[in-house]
Design a protein around this motif. Structure first.
Motif, PDB file in Angstrom:
ATOM      1  N   UNK A  78      -9.146  -0.791  -6.571  1.00  0.00           N
ATOM      2  CA  UNK A  78      -8.425   0.179  -5.757  1.00  0.00           C
ATOM      3  C   UNK A  78      -8.814  -0.128  -4.317  1.00  0.00           C
ATOM      4  N   UNK A  79      -7.820  -0.525  -3.528  1.00  0.00           N
ATOM      5  CA  UNK A  79      -8.039  -0.872  -2.125  1.00  0.00           C
ATOM      6  C   UNK A  79      -7.559   0.269  -1.236  1.00  0.00           C
ATOM      7  N   UNK A  80      -8.243   0.474  -0.111  1.00  0.00           N
ATOM      8  CA  UNK A  80      -7.705   1.396   0.882  1.00  0.00           C
ATOM      9  C   UNK A  80      -6.671   0.645   1.717  1.00  0.00           C
ATOM     10  N   UNK A 130       0.817  -1.220   0.000  1.00  0.00           N
ATOM     11  CA  UNK A 130       0.000   0.000   0.000  1.00  0.00           C
ATOM     12  C   UNK A 130       0.847   1.264   0.000  1.00  0.00           C
ATOM     13  N   UNK A 131       0.383   2.248  -0.770  1.00  0.00           N
ATOM     14  CA  UNK A 131       0.895   3.602  -0.656  1.00  0.00           C
ATOM     15  C   UNK A 131       0.077   4.309   0.416  1.00  0.00           C
ATOM     16  N   UNK A 132       0.308   5.578   0.608  1.00  0.00           N
ATOM     17  CA  UNK A 132      -0.413   6.305   1.666  1.00  0.00           C
ATOM     18  C   UNK A 132      -1.912   6.407   1.406  1.00  0.00           C
ATOM     19  N   UNK A 135       3.055   8.954  -7.155  1.00  0.00           N
ATOM     20  CA  UNK A 135       2.977  10.328  -6.649  1.00  0.00           C
ATOM     21  C   UNK A 135       1.597  10.639  -6.072  1.00  0.00           C
ATOM     22  N   UNK A 136       0.574   9.931  -6.554  1.00  0.00           N
ATOM     23  CA  UNK A 136      -0.788  10.100  -6.025  1.00  0.00           C
ATOM     24  C   UNK A 136      -0.982   9.301  -4.734  1.00  0.00           C
ATOM     25  N   UNK A 137       0.063   8.620  -4.290  1.00  0.00           N
ATOM     26  CA  UNK A 137       0.000   7.887  -3.025  1.00  0.00           C
ATOM     27  C   UNK A 137      -0.564   6.488  -3.124  1.00  0.00           C
ATOM     28  N   UNK A 138      -0.551   5.931  -4.324  1.00  0.00           N
ATOM     29  CA  UNK A 138      -1.079   4.585  -4.525  1.00  0.00           C
ATOM     30  C   UNK A 138       0.047   3.603  -4.828  1.00  0.00           C
ATOM     31  N   UNK A 139       0.036   2.466  -4.132  1.00  0.00           N
ATOM     32  CA  UNK A 139       0.904   1.371  -4.494  1.00  0.00           C
ATOM     33  C   UNK A 139       0.303   0.654  -5.693  1.00  0.00           C
ATOM     34  N   UNK A 140       1.096  -0.160  -6.347  1.00  0.00           N
ATOM     35  CA  UNK A 140       0.650  -0.901  -7.534  1.00  0.00           C
ATOM     36  C   UNK A 140       1.105  -2.344  -7.402  1.00  0.00           C
ATOM     37  N   UNK A 141       0.238  -3.273  -7.783  1.00  0.00           N
ATOM     38  CA  UNK A 141       0.607  -4.684  -7.898  1.00  0.00           C
ATOM     39  C   UNK A 141      -0.234  -5.297  -9.005  1.00  0.00           C
ATOM     40  N   UNK A 142       0.337  -6.245  -9.717  1.00  0.00           N
ATOM     41  CA  UNK A 142      -0.398  -7.000 -10.730  1.00  0.00           C
ATOM     42  C   UNK A 142      -0.475  -8.446 -10.270  1.00  0.00           C
ATOM     43  N   UNK A 156      -8.151   5.251 -16.073  1.00  0.00           N
ATOM     44  CA  UNK A 156      -9.212   4.738 -15.210  1.00  0.00           C
ATOM     45  C   UNK A 156      -9.132   5.387 -13.832  1.00  0.00           C
ATOM     46  N   UNK A 157      -7.920   5.509 -13.301  1.00  0.00           N
ATOM     47  CA  UNK A 157      -7.752   6.126 -11.983  1.00  0.00           C
ATOM     48  C   UNK A 157      -8.117   7.614 -12.015  1.00  0.00           C
ATOM     49  N   UNK A 158      -7.853   8.271 -13.128  1.00  0.00           N
ATOM     50  CA  UNK A 158      -8.248   9.673 -13.272  1.00  0.00           C
ATOM     51  C   UNK A 158      -9.771   9.796 -13.259  1.00  0.00           C
ATOM     52  N   UNK A 159     -10.453   8.924 -13.991  1.00  0.00           N
ATOM     53  CA  UNK A 159     -11.921   8.945 -14.017  1.00  0.00           C
ATOM     54  C   UNK A 159     -12.510   8.682 -12.643  1.00  0.00           C
ATOM     55  N   UNK A 160     -11.830   7.851 -11.853  1.00  0.00           N
ATOM     56  CA  UNK A 160     -12.287   7.527 -10.503  1.00  0.00           C
ATOM     57  C   UNK A 160     -11.970   8.643  -9.502  1.00  0.00           C
ATOM     58  N   UNK A 161     -11.215   9.649  -9.948  1.00  0.00           N
ATOM     59  CA  UNK A 161     -10.821  10.739  -9.054  1.00  0.00           C
ATOM     60  C   UNK A 161      -9.690  10.385  -8.106  1.00  0.00           C
ATOM     61  N   UNK A 162      -8.925   9.350  -8.443  1.00  0.00           N
ATOM     62  CA  UNK A 162      -7.817   8.914  -7.591  1.00  0.00           C
ATOM     63  C   UNK A 162      -6.516   9.630  -7.936  1.00  0.00           C
ATOM     64  N   UNK A 163      -6.477  10.226  -9.118  1.00  0.00           N
ATOM     65  CA  UNK A 163      -5.279  10.972  -9.566  1.00  0.00           C
ATOM     66  C   UNK A 163      -5.738  12.311 -10.112  1.00  0.00           C
TER      67      UNK A 163
END
Length: 163
Positions: free
Chosen positions: A131-133, A32-34, A67-74, A156-163
């Motif tokens: 997208x998990x908290x 997880x990112x912040x 930079x948006x505070x999100x971790x990434x995993x596939x 997709x993350x932009x549309x969701x308002x995450x970035x």
């Protein structure tokens, strides 16, 4: 009606401990990112050209997502070795998690039921993302019924308002 397989927004993701492309077992807290974690479900980094293209885009966009505070995993059923080869080829800065037994994919309700049990690719997930908290709750999700259609994760993350 939108294609919406698996667990619903607001539900907790199954607990997992999956090996990454380097062989280290990773858990939610490690990833997880912040502001949480983006989990991308793919068919295969070995044989699916659509997955390879989407992962390459994700590598290119990973700094912006971080930079948006999100971790990434596939996640896929690919082996650690398959993921290691792919990660080295594209210099993946995020973990590629091997669910070779398909337990996490099954518990998530994301096993692609259109694939016959007789086929060697049985057990692959539907393609999409969560997208998990930081508590592991699914806050957003997006899945594609047609595996060939792959929106850019950043968009997709932009549309969701995450970035």
């Amino acid at each position: 009606m939108a294609f919406d397989p698996g667990l619903a927004v607001g539900e907790p993701a199954p607990v997992f401990g999956l090996p990454d492309h380097g062989g280290a077992v990773r858990q939610l807290a490690d990833l997880c990112g912040r502001h949480g974690l983006v989990v991308v479900f793919i068919r295969s980094a070995a044989w699916c050209p659509f997955c390879k293209m989407q992962l390459a885009q994700l590598v290119a966009d990973s700094d912006r997502i971080a930079l948006a505070g999100l971790g990434i995993a596939a996640v896929s059923k690919d082996s650690v070795d398959v993921f290691r080869t792919f990660a080295n080829a594209v210099c993946a800065p995020f973990p590629l998690l091997s669910d070779s037994e398909g337990r996490f994919i099954r518990e998530a309700g994301l096993r692609n039921e259109q694939i016959s049990i007789e086929r060697s690719i049985y057990g692959i997930p539907y393609t999409g993302l969560w997208v998990l908290d930081s508590s592991g709750i699914i806050r957003e999700k997006e899945f594609q019924e047609d595996y060939r259609y792959r929106p850019r994760i950043l968009e997709s993350l932009q549309k969701m308002g995450k970035i």
